[in-house]
Every structure is written in C-alpha cells, then in structure tokens.
Scaffold this motif. Structure first.
Motif, mmCIF file in Angstrom:
data_model
loop_
_atom_site.group_PDB
_atom_site.id
_atom_site.type_symbol
_atom_site.label_atom_id
_atom_site.label_comp_id
_atom_site.label_asym_id
_atom_site.label_seq_id
_atom_site.Cartn_x
_atom_site.Cartn_y
_atom_site.Cartn_z
ATOM 1 N N LEU A 187 0.820 -1.204 0.000
ATOM 2 C CA LEU A 187 0.000 0.000 0.000
ATOM 3 C C LEU A 187 0.857 1.257 0.000
ATOM 4 N N ALA A 188 1.978 1.226 0.708
ATOM 5 C CA ALA A 188 2.864 2.397 0.769
ATOM 6 C C ALA A 188 3.386 2.764 -0.606
ATOM 7 N N ARG A 189 3.543 1.779 -1.479
ATOM 8 C CA ARG A 189 4.043 2.073 -2.834
ATOM 9 C C ARG A 189 3.004 2.811 -3.677
ATOM 10 N N LEU A 190 1.767 2.857 -3.200
ATOM 11 C CA LEU A 190 0.731 3.600 -3.924
ATOM 12 C C LEU A 190 0.773 5.095 -3.630
ATOM 13 N N ALA A 191 1.434 5.496 -2.534
ATOM 14 C CA ALA A 191 1.395 6.904 -2.128
ATOM 15 C C ALA A 191 1.937 7.848 -3.204
ATOM 16 N N PRO A 192 3.115 7.604 -3.811
ATOM 17 C CA PRO A 192 3.608 8.547 -4.837
ATOM 18 C C PRO A 192 2.668 8.686 -6.036
ATOM 19 N N PRO A 193 2.175 7.578 -6.639
ATOM 20 C CA PRO A 193 1.237 7.785 -7.764
ATOM 21 C C PRO A 193 -0.063 8.466 -7.344
ATOM 22 N N LEU A 194 -0.514 8.234 -6.123
ATOM 23 C CA LEU A 194 -1.711 8.936 -5.652
ATOM 24 C C LEU A 194 -1.442 10.425 -5.490
ATOM 25 N N SER A 195 -0.262 10.790 -5.013
ATOM 26 C CA SER A 195 0.096 12.210 -4.904
ATOM 27 C C SER A 195 0.065 12.876 -6.271
ATOM 28 N N ARG A 196 0.644 12.216 -7.258
ATOM 29 C CA ARG A 196 0.651 12.802 -8.611
ATOM 30 C C ARG A 196 -0.767 12.911 -9.162
ATOM 31 N N LEU A 197 -1.567 11.880 -8.942
ATOM 32 C CA LEU A 197 -2.950 11.884 -9.420
ATOM 33 C C LEU A 197 -3.729 13.046 -8.813
ATOM 34 N N PHE A 198 -3.616 13.229 -7.512
ATOM 35 C CA PHE A 198 -4.429 14.239 -6.847
ATOM 36 C C PHE A 198 -3.880 15.647 -7.094
ATOM 37 N N GLU A 199 -2.607 15.766 -7.381
ATOM 38 C CA GLU A 199 -2.067 17.069 -7.795
ATOM 39 C C GLU A 199 -2.724 17.504 -9.094
ATOM 40 N N VAL A 200 -2.834 16.571 -10.032
ATOM 41 C CA VAL A 200 -3.508 16.871 -11.298
ATOM 42 C C VAL A 200 -5.000 17.121 -11.063
ATOM 43 N N ALA A 201 -5.617 16.319 -10.181
ATOM 44 C CA ALA A 201 -7.047 16.482 -9.901
ATOM 45 C C ALA A 201 -7.347 17.875 -9.370
ATOM 46 N N GLU A 202 -6.528 18.356 -8.442
ATOM 47 C CA GLU A 202 -6.739 19.696 -7.893
ATOM 48 C C GLU A 202 -6.587 20.760 -8.959
ATOM 49 N N THR A 203 -5.582 20.598 -9.817
ATOM 50 C CA THR A 203 -5.339 21.583 -10.874
ATOM 51 C C THR A 203 -6.495 21.630 -11.865
ATOM 52 N N VAL A 204 -6.964 20.456 -12.280
ATOM 53 C CA VAL A 204 -8.069 20.382 -13.240
ATOM 54 C C VAL A 204 -9.345 20.968 -12.643
ATOM 55 N N ALA A 205 -9.633 20.603 -11.384
ATOM 56 C CA ALA A 205 -10.857 21.087 -10.741
ATOM 57 C C ALA A 205 -10.837 22.600 -10.563
ATOM 58 N N GLU A 206 -9.695 23.128 -10.122
ATOM 59 C CA GLU A 206 -9.617 24.575 -9.923
ATOM 60 C C GLU A 206 -9.714 25.322 -11.248
ATOM 61 N N ALA A 207 -9.095 24.769 -12.289
ATOM 62 C CA ALA A 207 -9.188 25.418 -13.601
ATOM 63 C C ALA A 207 -10.632 25.465 -14.080
ATOM 64 N N ALA A 208 -11.389 24.393 -13.825
ATOM 65 C CA ALA A 208 -12.792 24.363 -14.244
ATOM 66 C C ALA A 208 -13.611 25.400 -13.486
ATOM 67 N N VAL A 209 -13.368 25.526 -12.185
ATOM 68 C CA VAL A 209 -14.103 26.505 -11.382
ATOM 69 C C VAL A 209 -13.782 27.922 -11.852
ATOM 70 N N ILE A 210 -12.493 28.204 -12.032
ATOM 71 C CA ILE A 210 -12.083 29.550 -12.431
ATOM 72 C C ILE A 210 -12.610 29.892 -13.826
ATOM 73 N N ASP A 211 -12.586 28.911 -14.720
ATOM 74 C CA ASP A 211 -13.114 29.160 -16.059
ATOM 75 C C ASP A 211 -14.591 29.526 -15.989
ATOM 76 N N GLY A 212 -15.321 28.846 -15.111
ATOM 77 C CA GLY A 212 -16.734 29.177 -14.942
ATOM 78 C C GLY A 212 -16.932 30.571 -14.382
ATOM 79 N N LEU A 213 -16.070 30.975 -13.443
ATOM 80 C CA LEU A 213 -16.205 32.296 -12.839
ATOM 81 C C LEU A 213 -15.874 33.404 -13.832
ATOM 82 N N ARG A 214 -14.970 33.139 -14.745
ATOM 83 C CA ARG A 214 -14.638 34.151 -15.755
ATOM 84 C C ARG A 214 -15.852 34.495 -16.612
ATOM 85 N N SER A 215 -16.748 33.530 -16.775
ATOM 86 C CA SER A 215 -17.922 33.800 -17.607
ATOM 87 C C SER A 215 -18.822 34.862 -16.985
#
Length: 370
Positions: A155-183
């Motif tokens: 299970l410990a070997r899953l931590a690095p790929p999960l960190s990378r996954l959730f870093e991208v998830a946060e970036t994608v989600a925030e970009a979607a929110v900000i894009d909506g607010l720009r409208s």
C-alpha cells in the motif's frame, strides 16, 4: 505497483474529466488491494462537510449511510488515533496499530458501525499535494481478514502515484471553477471564490476592479476600507465557511459603504456540490453588486429579447435610465407625441404598463455596451 492497481489509477485519471466515474474507479482501486471498498478524504474533512469533501467507492455507499446515521453515538477512532502515527512518518497505518482486540470488542464504533456494516478491518494510505494532505482509507469485510505487514508495504508504494494523481485532480478542478467564474465577466457580475479557510481564492476581473475602488485584499482576506462595512463583510465570510452544508437557508446579504453611502451588496452562495468539488480549492462564492451602477441592457439586446425597433430600444433605455419622457424625447431629437407612441409600443412588447415597471424589468437583464 501491480498491473491491476496501475489500471485502476489510469481509471482515476480518466475520472478527472468525467467525475461521475470516480466511484467506479475507486472501487477498482480497492479491488486491486484486496479491499472491500475505499474512500477519499482530505485532511480538513469532517462529518458536517461530508457531501463536499468526500468521495466513496461504489461498494461503500451503504456503509457510509450507516456510518452517518450512527457516528454521533459511536465516533470513529481512526482519524484521531492514526494522526500521531502519520506525523511520525507512517505512510500506511493499519487497524492493528490503532486498536486492540479488547477495544474492538467494546468500543461503540466497532460494535455499532464496523460490525453491522461488515467493515471490521481498516487501513489508510496518507499522501500530500502542494495544497492539501489527503488520505485513502480502505475497508475489508470479516471474510477477507485484516491487512498484514506485507500488504501495508504494498500500500505504501501507492502513495507517490496517488500524490501525482491528486495534484492533477486539484489543478483540473480549480481550472474548471475559475473558467466558470470568468464567464461572469461577460454579464458584468463580480464574483469572488472563497476557500475553506475564508480566503479569497480567485476574483474575476469585475471583482478586481472593485478592489481598486473600495475593497481590500490582504493576504487573501477580503475586506473593505470602510471599517463597519469590513466587519460586516468578514462576518458574512466567517458564517459562510462555518455553516453546515445541509442548511439551505440563505445567509442575509450585507451592504458595503463607500464615502458614507451604500455602495455594494454582497451575497453569499455555496459552490454547487459535485464530486469535482472535493479537489477544487473553492468552497463558496461572494456575488458583488454595485448599487451605484445604473448600466442597462444595450440596444441590440433589447431588440433581440423584446423585438423592439432601434428607435424603441433607444427610448426604452432613456426612460429606464431615469429620464422623464419629455427629457428622453429631447435627448433623442424626437417630438413628444412620437415618444408617447413609441413608449406605448415598448409597453406592449415588454408586457409593462408604467415607466417604473419598465425600469425594473430592464434592470434585471445583463448589462452591456451594445
């Protein structure tokens, strides 16, 4: 990482762009670890924010419902007891590290929730992104048995790929929110995205313009130059981030003054709850309305919406802007009788009968320059 785990991680990346797939992707991740189900939790998770800060695998829904029904009388010991181990560097914590056989036999959580929901065994993977600490609790039923030491290492070997996954998830989600607010800029509305700690995470261009005119922004904290207004605004933000998500009653708006007179109306609204909100940094919106702005819809918009002629649209704007009929006629270079005739046509096409009604109707439409 096993091929099954790698395939499940790939499914999670696909879910970034189709959030409805998150429960299925997480269930595949649980299956790959020999778990019955799993969930995603952010470090600032609490029961009151369940629907904004949690994602469950598809097989975990019934257990979550049971947990929510009984957690007040049978508090979950996992977060509190796992915390010191995580702070000492344990990436993975398993059930045997935080509870004894005797405790599991007598503590309400294990008797009232874990046993009834057939999730007696637990393990947790902790990982970090630039913005948050996260953890992934995994649950096993009685037949599968507890997680052992070898499984904890896997299970410990899953931590690095999960960190990378959730870093991208946060970036994608925030970009979607900000894009909506720009409208909102397209319709001339000023909005501010407030995060979980009450800080202004994002201001659209219309809101930034207001900061230059009488609002303040200091280390992410939105305020006002007028001190009583600043107190009201910050109290609204404080109440907004502290309120329970199941409370549907809207918070009353506040008024921000400038030069001793009302200037802005500030209304609060929660960000719509979706699975993607878990990864975004936003919590709520502040919608700012300039009470001194008398902009009206443009002539093109009035012609398109109500079928007015160009002359009727010009007269409608002049009258709705506060000019009397005689003043509007003089400004437009038309006779008073012509103005009366055009106004009757405007009333008929807009379904209004008086100039005040017309002004109220036009004031509800988005303002623009055309």
């Amino acid at each position: 990482m096993t091929p099954a785990a790698q395939s499940a991680i790939e499914d999670c990346y696909a879910a970034l762009f189709e959030p409805v797939q998150w429960p299925r992707a997480l269930q595949r991740l649980a299956d790959a670890q020999g778990a019955t189900s799993c969930v995603v939790r952010r470090s600032d998770f609490n029961v009151r924010e369940m629907d904004l800060s949690a994602v469950d695998s598809s097989a975990h829904a019934a257990f979550t419902e049971l947990w929510l029904q009984r957690v007040d009388g049978a508090p979950d010991p996992h977060c509190e007891r796992a915390g010191p181990l995580r702070r000492r560097g344990h990436v993975v914590v398993v059930e045997h590290q935080i509870s004894s056989d005797e405790e599991r036999a007598r503590m309400p959580y294990y008797r009232e929730i874990a046993e009834h929901g057939d999730r007696p065994w637990w393990a947790q993977i902790g990982f970090q992104t630039a913005r948050h600490s996260w953890y992934l609790p995994l649950y096993r039923n009685a037949a599968a048995g507890p997680f052992d030491t070898a499984e904890a290492q896997a299970l410990a070997r899953l931590a690095p790929p999960l960190s990378r996954l959730f870093e991208v998830a946060e970036t994608v989600a925030e970009a979607a929110v900000i894009d909506g607010l720009r409208s909102f800029d397209l319709i001339g509305r000023a909005v501010v995205l407030i995060d979980w700690k009450g800080r202004a995470r994002y201001l659209n261009d219309s809101a930034r313009h207001l900061v230059e005119q009488g609002l303040t922004l200091t280390r992410g904290r939105l305020g006002a130059r007028d001190r009583p207004s600043c107190a009201r605004l910050r109290a609204l933000i404080r109440d907004l981030v502290r309120r329970r998500p199941d409370v549907t009653r809207a918070l009353p708006p506040v008024v921000v003054c400038r030069d001793g007179a009302p200037w802005l109306a500030v209304e609060a609204a929660p960000v719509t709850s979706t699975v993607a909100d878990v990864f975004a940094s936003g919590h709520s919106l502040l919608i700012l309305t300039d009470l001194t702005d008398r902009r009206l819809p443009g002539e093109t918009a009035l012609r398109a919406v109500f079928g007015l002629t160009l002359a009727e649209a010009r007269l409608a704007r002049a009258v709705a802007g506060g000019d009397g009929l005689a003043a509007a006629a003089a400004a437009l270079g038309i006779g008073i009788e012509t103005a009366r005739s055009q106004l009757r046509a405007v009333f008929a096409k807009t379904g209004t009968r008086r100039q005040a009604q017309l002004a109220a109707l036009l004031g509800r439409l988005p303002a623009n320059r055309h």
